[in-house]
Write a protein that holds these residues in place. Structure first.
Motif, mmCIF file in Angstrom:
data_model
loop_
_atom_site.group_PDB
_atom_site.id
_atom_site.type_symbol
_atom_site.label_atom_id
_atom_site.label_comp_id
_atom_site.label_asym_id
_atom_site.label_seq_id
_atom_site.Cartn_x
_atom_site.Cartn_y
_atom_site.Cartn_z
ATOM 1 N N ALA A 235 0.827 -1.210 0.000
ATOM 2 C CA ALA A 235 0.000 0.000 0.000
ATOM 3 C C ALA A 235 0.860 1.258 0.000
ATOM 4 O O ALA A 235 0.545 2.242 -0.682
ATOM 5 N N ALA A 236 1.964 1.249 0.757
ATOM 6 C CA ALA A 236 2.829 2.430 0.853
ATOM 7 C C ALA A 236 3.463 2.772 -0.492
ATOM 8 O O ALA A 236 3.642 3.950 -0.833
ATOM 9 N N LYS A 237 3.800 1.760 -1.269
ATOM 10 C CA LYS A 237 4.404 2.012 -2.573
ATOM 11 C C LYS A 237 3.420 2.632 -3.559
ATOM 12 O O LYS A 237 3.822 3.308 -4.514
ATOM 13 N N LEU A 238 2.132 2.402 -3.345
ATOM 14 C CA LEU A 238 1.117 2.917 -4.263
ATOM 15 C C LEU A 238 0.657 4.331 -3.911
ATOM 16 O O LEU A 238 0.130 5.043 -4.766
ATOM 17 N N ILE A 476 -6.840 -1.193 -3.494
ATOM 18 C CA ILE A 476 -5.798 -1.891 -2.738
ATOM 19 C C ILE A 476 -5.444 -1.106 -1.483
ATOM 20 O O ILE A 476 -5.396 -1.654 -0.364
ATOM 21 N N VAL A 477 -5.208 0.191 -1.641
ATOM 22 C CA VAL A 477 -4.832 1.021 -0.493
ATOM 23 C C VAL A 477 -6.012 1.189 0.455
ATOM 24 O O VAL A 477 -5.862 1.141 1.684
ATOM 25 N N ARG A 510 -3.886 6.098 8.094
ATOM 26 C CA ARG A 510 -3.317 6.911 7.019
ATOM 27 C C ARG A 510 -1.967 7.499 7.444
ATOM 28 O O ARG A 510 -1.020 7.536 6.657
ATOM 29 N N ARG A 511 -1.872 7.962 8.682
ATOM 30 C CA ARG A 511 -0.621 8.542 9.165
ATOM 31 C C ARG A 511 0.504 7.515 9.144
ATOM 32 O O ARG A 511 1.630 7.810 8.715
ATOM 33 N N ALA A 516 5.338 5.107 6.430
ATOM 34 C CA ALA A 516 5.986 3.958 5.782
ATOM 35 C C ALA A 516 6.390 4.277 4.350
ATOM 36 O O ALA A 516 7.326 3.683 3.811
ATOM 37 N N ALA A 517 5.685 5.236 3.729
ATOM 38 C CA ALA A 517 5.965 5.571 2.338
ATOM 39 C C ALA A 517 7.162 6.507 2.180
ATOM 40 O O ALA A 517 7.668 6.689 1.084
#
Length: 518
Positions: A235-238, A476-477, A510-511, A516-517
């Protein structure tokens, strides 16, 4: 991490030897060692403990023989039972069988009543059980010996670890035709299997552990695998980082069409969820009769009434034209939560969806509007995102819920391809399936989330992410954020959590994803 079918793993196992020169016995040795380690850890250590180990005639049995040998070396006592025939063992499994016998370990067969009596005694005094009876190749009804053996293991109620998949679970679907071992832990070998997550099999798995057992990662990450897990990293990559100079207009203008007389809560939950995942502006369009309720309830959401002739539901040309006018200024639209199933509402949904140009998410009663009108989905001007639960998905396709559950992934893939829609099928393991066949399995979520309104929060989270990221990837996210927030709510509320608890924790989810992103 990818998710595999049984045939995928057979192909990968073959490539290990053909392309890398690693013999099957090496993988079996690794599988046995890891199983022994996890079995010991499950009960606080192996030394001095008694393990009842059960092996079948396939390679799963070879893993069990290897595990028994490692447990003995760790100081455990092993009661070994073999529900197969030595002459039918593969070369690798026979090697493990022979090594165990050479150590002086008695391998008990199950030929007569006295053998079964000894089995029950062994189970009574065992500290733990290792299930290596059946592997990923099982399909259909079980043979009598396997059926009886599984029933004896379940009746004993001892801590149980299953090798690769609980015996009796179909690896490709999660179906249980006869009975399956109820494991406390399952050690998936190489990759997790579809049956670990879907259908009744998911209830038999217990805690799922995964070990590559030495398989080269290039094979496990192969492009031929079309299923993968939705993790925080995924999810972080997206989700791209938010720039410092953004404003509410660039963070997404979202339109939500929701609610009807007696179902105002769904509209409020969905609209607020869109804001809680970071949307800049959310407009909630509702039937005029329920406008005062929602205008008073919601502060940050802009609530707009649509003409309803006093009916308290969506319908009619005037309402549709006003909705389309609102949608013309929106970056994405959600329709469906709590709108009801009046005939005029179903017609409103179909006509609106056929004309709206913005990315479209359809939930609940909006999905039901296409029951009997499936061909219309393919003709929509956009690829819609549908978020049905299992029952709604089955009803849309005109099948029984049990039939859909038996082979859910295949049916979802067929539906996504045939009707050119993204399906987010909500359940114990929510899956996201795209028209090209790519499928994603959630790693978050819990039984407490089986509560009214949870799906409305998910639909709102998915649509709220649009404009903040690539719209096609928002399911996905959104699924990850929703499941993670639900898990945090479960920590506080357990099975008493409500949809509002998930909603409140979306900002934290979300935070953490934003962090993580970075």
């Amino acid at each position: 991490m990818n998710v595999s079918f049984a045939e995928d793993m057979r192909r990968i196992d073959g490539a290990v030897e053909e392309s890398y020169g690693l013999p099957a016995v090496a993988l079996m040795e690794n599988a046995g060692r890891r199983t022994a380690e996890e079995a010991g850890q499950m009960i606080g250590g192996a030394p001095g403990k008694v393990f009842a180990v059960f092996a079948g005639g396939g390679n799963n049995g070879g893993d069990a023989f290897a595990a028994a040998r490692h447990l003995i070396n760790m100081g455990a006592r092993v009661k070994m039972f073999f529900a197969g025939e030595e002459e039918h063992l593969s070369p690798a499994a026979r090697a493990m069988y022979s090594a165990l016998r050479a150590m002086g370990t008695e391998v008990r067969s199950l030929a007569g009543d006295r053998d079964w009596d000894r089995l029950r005694v062994s189970l009574r005094f065992a500290d733990a059980v290792i299930d290596g009876i059946l592997g990923t190749g099982v399909k259909g009804e079980l043979r009598k010996t396997a059926l009886r053996l599984i029933e004896e293991i379940n009746a004993a109620g001892k801590p149980t670890i299953a090798i690769d998949i609980p015996s009796g679970v179909e690896a490709d679907t999660g179906r249980i035709i006869s009975v399956a071992v109820r494991a406390d832990r399952t050690l998936a070998l190489g990759l997790p299997k579809v049956g670990h997550f879907l259908g009744p099999g998911a209830n038999a798995v217990g805690e799922l552990l995964v070990d590559d057992i030495g398989i080269p990662h290039a094979l496990l990450a192969g492009e031929g695998l079309r299923q993968s897990l939705i993790t925080q990293d995924t999810a972080a990559k997206l989700l791209p980082p938010r720039a410092r100079d953004v404003h509410k207009g660039t963070c997404g203008r979202i339109l939500v069409l929701a609610g009807s007389l007696g179902m105002t809560g769904a509209a409020a939950l969905a609209a607020e969820a869109a804001l809680r995942v970071g949307a800049g502006l959310v407009t909630l369009a509702v039937p005029e009769r329920i406008y005062p309720v929602l205008a008073a309830k919601l502060t940050e959401v802009m609530v707009v009434p649509l003409p309803d002739e006093g009916m308290g539901c969506f319908g009619g040309e005037d309402a549709r034209q006003k909705a389309l006018s609102l949608a013309a200024h929106a970056d994405a639209v959600l329709i469906g939560p709590g709108i009801g199933r009046m005939p005029e509402t179903g017609e409103f949904v179909r006509l609106f969806a056929a004309e709206v140009k913005a990315p479209l998410v359809m939930d609940a009663d909006a999905i039901a509007a296409f029951s009997g009108h499936l061909d219309a989905l393919r003709d929509l001007p956009q690829v819609p995102i549908l978020t049905p639960h299992l029952g709604e998905f089955a009803a849309l396709l005109g099948v029984e819920t049990g039939e859909a559950e038996e082979d859910l992934l295949r049916m979802a893939r067929d539906a996504a391809r045939d009707h050119q829609a993204v399906f987010v099928v909500k359940g114990a393991c929510t899956i996201v399936v795209y028209p090209d066949g790519d499928a994603f399995f959630t790693t978050c979520g819990n039984a407490g989330m089986a509560t009214a309104g949870a799906g409305d929060v998910l639909a709102g989270a998915i649509v709220g992410l649009m404009r903040q990221m690539e719209s096609g990837m928002t399911p996905i996210v959104g699924v990850w954020l929703h499941g993670y927030a639900g898990d945090r709510a479960y920590e506080k509320r357990g099975n008493g959590l409500i949809a509002g608890d998930i909603l409140k924790r979306l900002p934290r989810a979300r935070r953490e994803l934003d962090a993580a992103a970075r």
